[in-house]
Structures are given as C-alpha cells and as structure tokens.
Design an enzyme around this catalytic site. Structure first.
Site, mmCIF file in Angstrom:
data_model
loop_
_atom_site.group_PDB
_atom_site.id
_atom_site.type_symbol
_atom_site.label_atom_id
_atom_site.label_comp_id
_atom_site.label_asym_id
_atom_site.label_seq_id
_atom_site.Cartn_x
_atom_site.Cartn_y
_atom_site.Cartn_z
ATOM 1 N N ARG A 18 -59.273 77.594 26.483
ATOM 2 C CA ARG A 18 -59.672 77.891 27.853
ATOM 3 C C ARG A 18 -59.963 76.587 28.562
ATOM 4 O O ARG A 18 -60.885 76.473 29.347
ATOM 5 C CB ARG A 18 -60.902 78.808 27.923
ATOM 6 C CG ARG A 18 -60.715 80.135 27.267
ATOM 7 C CD ARG A 18 -59.897 81.048 28.190
ATOM 8 N NE ARG A 18 -59.440 82.208 27.434
ATOM 9 C CZ ARG A 18 -60.148 83.305 27.293
ATOM 10 N NH1 ARG A 18 -61.306 83.410 27.854
ATOM 11 N NH2 ARG A 18 -59.674 84.304 26.606
ATOM 12 N N ARG A 22 -62.142 79.168 34.217
ATOM 13 C CA ARG A 22 -62.955 79.308 35.420
ATOM 14 C C ARG A 22 -63.861 78.124 35.708
ATOM 15 O O ARG A 22 -64.413 78.013 36.781
ATOM 16 C CB ARG A 22 -63.766 80.591 35.322
ATOM 17 C CG ARG A 22 -62.907 81.796 35.622
ATOM 18 C CD ARG A 22 -63.544 83.072 35.169
ATOM 19 N NE ARG A 22 -63.527 83.157 33.712
ATOM 20 C CZ ARG A 22 -63.805 84.261 33.043
ATOM 21 N NH1 ARG A 22 -64.136 85.345 33.680
ATOM 22 N NH2 ARG A 22 -63.748 84.273 31.731
ATOM 23 N N ARG A 31 -56.732 81.068 41.412
ATOM 24 C CA ARG A 31 -57.085 82.448 41.050
ATOM 25 C C ARG A 31 -57.544 83.247 42.251
ATOM 26 O O ARG A 31 -57.473 84.470 42.250
ATOM 27 C CB ARG A 31 -58.184 82.446 39.975
ATOM 28 C CG ARG A 31 -57.675 82.401 38.570
ATOM 29 C CD ARG A 31 -57.070 83.734 38.121
ATOM 30 N NE ARG A 31 -58.083 84.596 37.520
ATOM 31 C CZ ARG A 31 -58.380 85.800 37.961
ATOM 32 N NH1 ARG A 31 -57.770 86.292 39.012
ATOM 33 N NH2 ARG A 31 -59.285 86.527 37.352
ATOM 34 N N ASP A 67 -51.667 84.783 28.027
ATOM 35 C CA ASP A 67 -52.772 85.517 27.403
ATOM 36 C C ASP A 67 -52.293 86.217 26.154
ATOM 37 O O ASP A 67 -51.143 86.652 26.070
ATOM 38 C CB ASP A 67 -53.421 86.526 28.358
ATOM 39 C CG ASP A 67 -54.782 86.947 27.832
ATOM 40 O OD1 ASP A 67 -55.761 86.256 28.108
ATOM 41 O OD2 ASP A 67 -54.849 87.945 27.075
ATOM 42 N N TYR A 144 -57.960 95.185 20.119
ATOM 43 C CA TYR A 144 -57.850 95.465 21.559
ATOM 44 C C TYR A 144 -57.082 96.765 21.801
ATOM 45 O O TYR A 144 -57.446 97.563 22.657
ATOM 46 C CB TYR A 144 -57.174 94.304 22.299
ATOM 47 C CG TYR A 144 -58.129 93.155 22.549
ATOM 48 C CD1 TYR A 144 -59.116 93.259 23.522
ATOM 49 C CD2 TYR A 144 -58.062 91.997 21.803
ATOM 50 C CE1 TYR A 144 -60.012 92.221 23.743
ATOM 51 C CE2 TYR A 144 -58.955 90.948 22.013
ATOM 52 C CZ TYR A 144 -59.927 91.078 22.988
ATOM 53 O OH TYR A 144 -60.812 90.054 23.203
HETATM 54 O O1 CP3 Z 1 -56.993 77.995 26.713
HETATM 55 C C1 CP3 Z 1 -56.233 78.197 27.670
HETATM 56 O O2 CP3 Z 1 -56.457 77.820 28.822
HETATM 57 C C2 CP3 Z 1 -54.916 78.872 27.428
HETATM 58 C C3 CP3 Z 1 -54.819 80.191 28.003
HETATM 59 C C4 CP3 Z 1 -55.470 81.351 27.290
HETATM 60 C C5 CP3 Z 1 -55.950 82.474 28.000
HETATM 61 N N1 CP3 Z 1 -56.265 83.453 27.088
HETATM 62 C C6 CP3 Z 1 -56.034 82.613 29.466
HETATM 63 C C7 CP3 Z 1 -57.179 83.390 29.981
HETATM 64 C C8 CP3 Z 1 -55.605 81.625 25.934
HETATM 65 C C9 CP3 Z 1 -55.329 80.731 24.740
HETATM 66 C C10 CP3 Z 1 -56.099 82.961 25.816
HETATM 67 C C11 CP3 Z 1 -56.264 83.656 24.521
HETATM 68 C C12 CP3 Z 1 -57.028 84.903 24.485
HETATM 69 N N2 CP3 Z 1 -57.029 85.926 25.389
HETATM 70 C C13 CP3 Z 1 -57.853 85.270 23.412
HETATM 71 C C14 CP3 Z 1 -58.021 84.477 22.138
HETATM 72 C C15 CP3 Z 1 -58.935 83.322 22.344
HETATM 73 C C16 CP3 Z 1 -60.362 83.731 22.373
HETATM 74 O O3 CP3 Z 1 -60.989 83.516 23.424
HETATM 75 O O4 CP3 Z 1 -60.866 84.188 21.357
HETATM 76 C C17 CP3 Z 1 -58.408 86.522 23.713
HETATM 77 C C18 CP3 Z 1 -59.382 87.280 22.866
HETATM 78 C C19 CP3 Z 1 -57.871 86.932 24.973
HETATM 79 C C20 CP3 Z 1 -58.114 88.220 25.714
HETATM 80 C C21 CP3 Z 1 -58.860 87.911 26.954
HETATM 81 N N3 CP3 Z 1 -58.307 87.327 28.068
HETATM 82 C C22 CP3 Z 1 -60.242 88.067 27.173
HETATM 83 C C23 CP3 Z 1 -61.230 88.672 26.203
HETATM 84 C C24 CP3 Z 1 -60.514 87.554 28.455
HETATM 85 C C25 CP3 Z 1 -61.863 87.367 29.068
HETATM 86 C C26 CP3 Z 1 -62.180 88.235 30.181
HETATM 87 C C27 CP3 Z 1 -63.468 87.766 30.819
HETATM 88 O O5 CP3 Z 1 -63.676 88.200 31.954
HETATM 89 O O6 CP3 Z 1 -64.240 87.008 30.216
HETATM 90 C C28 CP3 Z 1 -59.294 87.100 29.003
HETATM 91 C C29 CP3 Z 1 -59.110 86.502 30.352
HETATM 92 C C30 CP3 Z 1 -58.547 85.117 30.371
HETATM 93 N N4 CP3 Z 1 -57.419 84.715 29.736
HETATM 94 C C31 CP3 Z 1 -59.081 84.003 31.087
HETATM 95 C C32 CP3 Z 1 -58.219 82.917 30.839
HETATM 96 C C33 CP3 Z 1 -58.302 81.505 31.369
HETATM 97 C C34 CP3 Z 1 -60.338 84.038 31.951
HETATM 98 C C35 CP3 Z 1 -60.156 83.502 33.308
HETATM 99 C C36 CP3 Z 1 -59.784 84.423 34.380
HETATM 100 O O7 CP3 Z 1 -60.149 85.624 34.401
HETATM 101 O O8 CP3 Z 1 -59.139 83.912 35.317
#
Ligand code: CP3
Length: 338
Positions: A18, A22, A31, A67, A144
């Site tokens: 990440r 954000r 975004r 994602d 999930y």
């Molecule tokens: O690291 C990076 O910037 C690469 C991009 C990346 C994203 N998701 C973009 C994203 C990566 C590597 C992921 C992997 C991912 N997605 C995982 C495995 C890594 C981990 O955190 O354990 C998981 C479990 C997900 C599923 C997912 N996507 C979740 C649980 C969430 C969070 C929702 C929240 O509101 O907290 C996301 C959203 C997400 N994916 C964001 C980003 C940058 C959050 C930012 C946003 O909403 O714009």
C-alpha cells in the site's frame, strides 16, 4: 532482485505495501475523481498510481497497482468497495453447489487490462526499479468469497472448511488454477517478482494450514518456480514458518509479532526474508520508528537475503514524511552496518 536471490547487496533494499494508498495526497486527488475499481481497470491510471510512490519515496521496488480481489468477478463473484467498510462481495459462497458454479477463466482476456498496465509500467519505469506483480493465495481469497468481506473470526470460512472439506478443496483448487495462470500471465507481461498474499492465513493452526491451505498455495509456487523470484506474504504466521516454507516462496514474509532473527532461523537461511516493522510505528514518534528499524537491521546483521518492509501495509493516516524518512534511514544505516 539480488536480495531475493540471497546475493550480497551494498544497501538493504526497501519497499512498502500500500505504498500507493490513502496516505499520499496525489493518490487521494486521483481517487476523488475515480473509484478504486476504475483505477484498477484503466492501465493509464494504474500506471500513474504505481509510479507515484516511486517518485516520492526512496523505494527499491514498485508494486503493481491492482487489487487482490480482481479475479473474483470473472469467476462469477462480482464485488465492490464500499466507503468505510471495505470490499463487499454481492453473493458470497454459501453452499457447496455455489462452488461448482465458479468459472475458471482466461486471465489474458478477463484481466487483460492488468497485463496492459504491467507493460505500460515497465516501459515508464525503464529499469529504474523492479516491478512486483501479485495475487491472493487460495485461503485468503476463499475467506473473502465466503465471508463476503472482511472478518474477525472467519467463522463461515472455517465452517465450510471443517463441515465440507471436499467442497473446500474443490474451491481452493479452482483458486489455485486461476491464480497460478494469472501470475504466469503477469510474468509473461513483464513483472520481475511475484508476491502471493495470504494475509489472513495466521488464523489457522499449523496442522490446519497443512491440511487445508498448504497444498493449494504449493501449486501456485510450483507454477512460478524458476521463472521469477516469489515472495510468500502472510501475517500472524510465527507458529507456521515450517509450513509456509514448505508451501513455497524464495522470500518469506515476517510480521512484527516475532523478532526477525528468530523468524529467519526457523524459516532457514536458504530462504530470503521480508518485513517485520509494525506499520503502526510509522504514525510516530519518528524516533521510535527509527530505533525499531535499527534493531531489525542489527538483528539481520548484513546477512544476504533481507528485504526491509513492514509486517503489513502502510496505514491511511501515516504522514508521507515518515515513510520518506524510514526509507532513507534504511539505506543509510544498512550501508554502515556492512
Ligand atoms: O501496495 C500497493 O499499493 C499495491 C496495490 C494493492 C492494493 N490492494 C490496492 C488497494 C495491493 C497489493 C492490494 C492487496 C490486497 N487487497 C490485499 C492483500 C494485502 C493486505 O493488505 O493484506 C487485500 C486483503 C486486499 C483487499 C482489500 N482491498 C481490502 C481489505 C481493502 C481495504 C478497504 C479499506 O477501506 O480499508 C482494499 C482497498 C484497497 N486496495 C486500497 C488500496 C490502495 C485502499 C485505498 C482506497 O480505497 O483507495
């Protein structure tokens, strides 16, 4: 890349998960105009967001902006990200017959936009840092698909796993087939490394991991072995390093619940390690963050095969200055230790 292969390096490499997220104002600005899924589906936007942290922070790798849930939709499980709540799967898996309906798809068609983004990112990176591709491991994806979103106790997932073990294995076999093929497609499109995220696997006992998760993750690591280095990421895994190592990965992720030297000894020095800093430390104060980073570097003591990282992703409220400071510190301090 040398650290992945456990070759000597003059500076400890560092990157963050990440790292596009954000906490960066340029990401938030984008975004404000596009949803997360829009960014994931538009190669131009995914490229831009992938490169943002590389421009701002002294990181030694870029991670593809995408994602882990993207493969769910072409399998027949549409989802969306709901503000404040995270991912929501429209019709989560409830019964064994739901599993039989899931489709094994061709990633070169259904996720063509991700592969195009990889090609575009590599053109723009032009060798500056390697690009990490990624996908989810079967256990974490299944959680999930079954829970419909995030869970604290994984009750539905484990009920299906214990109550219908054959259906569970059928589900994970489908995920393993799809994810292995998707990662090979990412490698063909040009990623330098692949990371397999099994973020929630620490909820299993080592014996259950061995029975319900290991064979499926193993198939994925087998599929990419010999092509590019692989990183095996999990959290809460301090009791199952033997099993994780057996499942595969040239580099094994370690979270903050275990000292990195003890973890590495258990994993074995024939694998590289990545991770270990608690992401919460980046919220401040900086002195404490840097002291802990120093402790990690001292415990590793320059042994080849260490990639500095956090035990999980950067938290949204992190100040970008702290991330910059940490990356600079790791480079400077690790040069002195050698
Ligand atoms: O690291 C990076 O910037 C690469 C991009 C990346 C994203 N998701 C973009 C994203 C990566 C590597 C992921 C992997 C991912 N997605 C995982 C495995 C890594 C981990 O955190 O354990 C998981 C479990 C997900 C599923 C997912 N996507 C979740 C649980 C969430 C969070 C929702 C929240 O509101 O907290 C996301 C959203 C997400 N994916 C964001 C980003 C940058 C959050 C930012 C946003 O909403 O714009």
């Amino acid at each position: 890349m040398r650290a992945c292969r456990r070759e000597p390096v003059d500076v400890t490499p560092v990157w963050f998960m990440r790292q596009a997220g954000r906490y960066m104002s340029e990401y938030r600005a984008l975004r404000a105009r596009h949803s997360l899924l829009e960014i994931c589906r538009a190669p131009d936007l995914a490229t831009e967001v992938t490169l943002q942290p590389v421009r701002r922070i002294e990181v030694d790798a870029a991670i593809l902006f995408s994602d882990l849930l993207l493969p769910l939709e072409p399998m027949g499980l549409p989802f969306d990200f709901v503000k404040g709540e995270g991912p929501q799967i429209e019709h989560p898996i409830e019964t064994p017959s739901d599993i039989d309906r899931l489709k094994v798809f061709e990633p070169r068609e259904a996720l063509r936009h991700v592969l195009e983004a990889i090609e575009q990112i590599q053109r723009e990176l032009n060798g500056r840092v390697p690009l990490i591709g990624f996908a989810g491991a079967p256990f974490t994806l299944a959680s999930y698909a079954i829970e419909g979103g995030h869970s604290n106790n994984f009750a539905r997932t484990k009920s299906l796993m214990y109550g219908h073990p054959e259906a569970w294995h059928r589900l994970c076999e489908k995920f393993a087939t799809v994810i292995a093929d998707y990662l090979v497609a990412q490698i063909e499109a040009g990623v330098d490394v692949v990371q397999v995220f099994d973020s929630w696997v620490g909820t299993l006992s080592p014996a259950d991991y061995r029975e319900f998760a290991l064979p499926h993750s193993h198939r994925i690591f087998q599929a990419v072995a010999g092509r590019v280095p692989s990183i095996h990421f999990g959290t809460g895994t301090a009791t199952m390093f033997d099993e994780l190592r057996e499942a595969g990965g040239d580099v094994i992720g370690v979270d903050w619940r275990v000292p990195i030297d003890e973890a590495w000894e258990q994993i074995g020095f024939d694998r590289a390690v990545q991770g270990n800093l608690d992401p919460t430390l980046l919220l401040g104060p900086p002195r404490r963050m840097l002291d802990q980073a120093e402790d990690i570097l001292e415990r590793v003591a320059g042994r080849p095969g260490h990639i500095f990282n956090l035990g999980h992703g950067i938290l949204p409220s992190t100040a970008v200055e702290n991330v910059q400071m940490l990356a600079q510190y790791v480079h400077r301090a690790s040069r002195q230790i050698r």
